[in-house]
Scaffold this motif. Structure first.
Motif, short mmCIF file in Angstrom:
data_model
loop_
_atom_site.label_atom_id
_atom_site.label_comp_id
_atom_site.label_asym_id
_atom_site.label_seq_id
_atom_site.Cartn_x
_atom_site.Cartn_y
_atom_site.Cartn_z
N GLY A 192 -2.37 -2.09 -2.66
CA GLY A 192 -2.94 -0.78 -2.41
C GLY A 192 -4.16 -0.45 -3.25
N ARG A 216 -5.42 0.40 3.95
CA ARG A 216 -6.02 0.62 2.63
C ARG A 216 -6.01 2.13 2.42
N ASN A 236 0.83 -1.20 0.00
CA ASN A 236 0.00 0.00 0.00
C ASN A 236 0.87 1.26 0.00
#
Ligand code: WTA
Length: 653
Positions: free
Chosen positions: A326, A181, A91
């Motif tokens: 991500g 996230r 991410n």
């Protein structure tokens, strides 16, 4: 495109004809791409028509094989063990490459871990992981020992996770502590512990988890508790030697839950040989994947796209791919273009919703990057509008790339209607032509197959290797949902074809354009959500009397969710109530299913037989205010309700 596997339409037409006219020969040729412990002797045995006996689909009878062996051992034996399997991109600022040898070792070890937990051939394992390498590893470890995986997308709530675990009777759950996230921490452990509690309290489900294995991805999610077993510790004690379980052609490979128009989500069953051949063959041809290419699919392994076009299709082809944890807009809307240049990605596969979202930030982001490695751009999950198609082609593909607009479904196992790069002349908005072995038929409202240019219900006339084999534990629902089509008067108009649930248009060139669902399924950002599920979630709100949900057009998500809710007498639709209703959906299903708009409904428009007239609700949700545009409203029991709904629509939020 020079040197493509299929380099022109004449060749496509010839191969397509052969796939229909001489299927034994055609699939015999395609079978050479795989390792078979025992070769099949009978291509298929299929019955679609319930009046002739139970609906049943079998392919490649007599064969024995294993998907993990085809995805790993075979490449290593061919001296390709040092090839990169995954370039993992986290991410944030983290990345790591994994070779085929490394993935193989992880898969063998984890397969032994599963065995040590008592998992054997035919047992189900639930997987609830973010996009870390342990996710495809856990799937392949199951496949290696003949266990059936049931992956639950990491965006589902504790309730949704618990009901899926209970339905498939998984005793082992593989998860992670937490994951970022974009800028948000998702605490998976909390969700898993809640799901565990729900299961323990649910006497009716009569099912509990025996072990919870946790990948330690993000310590911010809090320390592991007594009931959690760390992945690394288990792996450290496991042997890297794990013999392959040779599977019969129709042995189950996985279950994947998906939404339908009625009732709870259904466990779509895919089996061994047919799914292997379908996922790998479509991958090779549709992306024109050649050795040395770098391929990237942005989907999550929690959906079918990640199953067929991350874990299986590419790995069986020995592909090198990017595995992305991500989101495309984090830390900036240039993230995808940076990754493409970093790894010199040749094939990029994403959803129209991502294209529209990136488009909204402006073309300066893709234009600021080279992107010259790209050859094929894929699209999946929902219709791609011509505007987004053109932007994708022009600013990402620089007019040099083939666009593969792939139409398919969880149930089809892999691509069904799609262009082949280098062969199929393109048309924005069209999924174009059927893949080898796929024979579509467009039916009119009487169930009659139509010729030439037409529009109607999209059905498939004959079986293909990747077709679903059933709905877990529910043969009747399987037969009714996929093989029987009814008209408005509830008369059966088709009983011998696969019913896709989609409507479609065919033009004079025989090109197919998928126009959307014919059932009550909403497609939000490429995620399939059943209105029945949403309505049952909303009705959990203590003052909800009744709810009806429809989709409405949304510039980025494609479709968004609009809910009409009737509250108990004396309750008002305040902003707090709207918020609480959205929260109920978050906790029953997941944040991605939360309604975009909710309005009060003094009552719902119904026919005399009590059926909700969704057609009217869809117009209101779409912002239509002129009653003359509502079509026939003569069957509504109380026409005055329309004015009241329109009045309340002003306060939808
Ligand atoms: C829709 C995703 C138009 C369709 C692979 C289908 C599409 C449902 C396309 C399946 C496309 C998928 N053009 N519509 N290229 N691809 N759909 O099961 O309505 O999550 O029935 O599988 O998505 O969604 P599912």
């Amino acid at each position: 495109m020079a040197g493509a596997y299929v380099s022109n339409m004449a060749q496509y037409n010839k191969m397509y004809r052969q796939s229909l006219d001489e299927p034994e020969k055609f699939w015999g040729m395609m079978s050479k791409d795989f390792y078979w412990k025992e070769m099949w002797h009978t291509l298929n045995e299929v019955n679609f028509d319930y009046t002739k006996g139970p609906v049943s689909i079998k392919w490649f009878l007599g064969s024995k094989t294993n998907l993990a062996y085809n995805a790993l051992d075979r490449h290593i034996e061919a001296g390709k063990g040092d090839n990169i399997a995954f370039y993992w991109e986290g991410n944030d600022d983290e990345s790591r490459a994994y070779t085929y040898n490394e993935v193989y070792e992880m898969v063998c070890k984890f397969a032994n871990v599963l065995k040590s937990k008592g998992i054997k051939k035919g047992d189900t394992v639930a997987i609830y992981l973010p996009m870390v390498v342990e996710l495809p590893v856990a799937m392949l470890a199951c496949a290696r020992i003949g266990a059936v995986h049931s992956v639950v997308f990491g965006g589902f709530s504790a309730d949704a996770l618990a009901s899926r675990v209970a339905d498939c009777k998984a005793r082992v759950l593989v998860t992670a502590d937490g994951v970022m996230r974009a800028k948000k921490l998702v605490n998976l452990l909390d969700i898993v512990d809640n799901a565990d509690k729900i299961l323990k309290a649910d006497k009716e489900a009569n099912h509990k988890l025996d072990s919870i294995i946790v990948v330690e991805r993000n310590s911010k999610a809090g320390p592991l508790k007594e009931q959690h077993e760390p992945w690394n510790k288990l792996m450290a004690g496991a042997s890297a030697d794990c013999p392959v379980e040779w599977m019969d052609a129709e042995d189950p490979l996985f279950l994947l839950y998906t939404s339908g128009s009625t009732g709870k989500p259904k466990g779509v069953l895919h089996t061994t040989a047919g799914y292997m051949v379908w996922s790998a063959t479509t991958f090779k041809y549709v992306f024109d994947y050649r050795p040395g290419d770098v391929y990237w699919c942005t989907a999550d392994c929690g959906w079918i796209t990640g199953h067929s076009y991350i874990t299986y299709g590419p790995m069986i082809n020995g592909a090198t791919q990017v595995l992305f944890e991500g989101v495309p807009t984090h830390p900036t809307p240039a993230r995808c273009w940076e990754i493409i240049d970093k790894y010199k990605v040749n094939q990029f596969y994403t959803a129209p919703t991502a294209v529209r979202s990136l488009m909204s930030f402006g073309e300066q982001y893709p234009e600021g990057h080279s992107l010259k490695s790209l050859r094929v751009l894929g699209s999946v999950g929902e219709p791609i509008n011509p505007e987004a198609w053109r932007w994708y082609s022009k600013h990402v593909g620089r007019g040099q790339c083939s666009i593969s607009d792939t139409w398919w479904q969880t149930e089809t196992g892999g691509h069904m209607i799609t262009p082949l790069p280098g062969a199929t002349p393109q048309k924005p908005g069209f999924a174009t032509k059927p893949f080898f072995g796929v024979e579509p038929a467009i039916l009119d409202p009487d169930g009659k197959e139509q010729d030439g240019a037409c529009a109607g219900y999209l059905t498939i006339k004959r079986s293909w290797p990747g077709q679903l084999r059933g709905i877990y534990g529910d043969q009747e629902r399987f037969e009714k949902t996929y093989f029987q089509l009814f008209n408005g008067a509830n008369e059966m108009i088709s009983k011998d074809k696969y019913i896709t649930g989609d409507a479609c248009r065919r033009d004079k060139d025989g090109y197919y354009c998928i126009t959307g669902r014919i059932d009550d399924v909403i497609n939000v950002s490429g995620h399939r959500i059943g209105t029945a599920e949403l309505e049952s979630a909303l009705s959990q709100f203590e003052h909800c009397v009744e709810a009806a949900v429809v989709g409405f057009p949304h510039p980025i998500k494609g479709e968004a969710i609009y809910a009409f809710v009737t509250l108990e007498q004396g309750y008002e639709m305040t902003p707090e109530v709207q918020k609480a209703l959205k929260q109920v959906v978050r906790s029953e299903i997941g944040a991605f299913a939360a309604p975009d708009k909710i309005q009060f409904a003094p009552a719902l428009p119904k026919t005399r037989s009590g059926k909700i007239m969704r057609r009217i609700l869809r117009r209101i949700a779409a912002g239509v205010t002129d009653v003359s545009e509502f079509g026939d409203i003569s069957t509504i029991t109380d026409p005055s309700i329309i004015d009241e709904l329109l009045e309340n629509a002003k306060h939808a939020s």
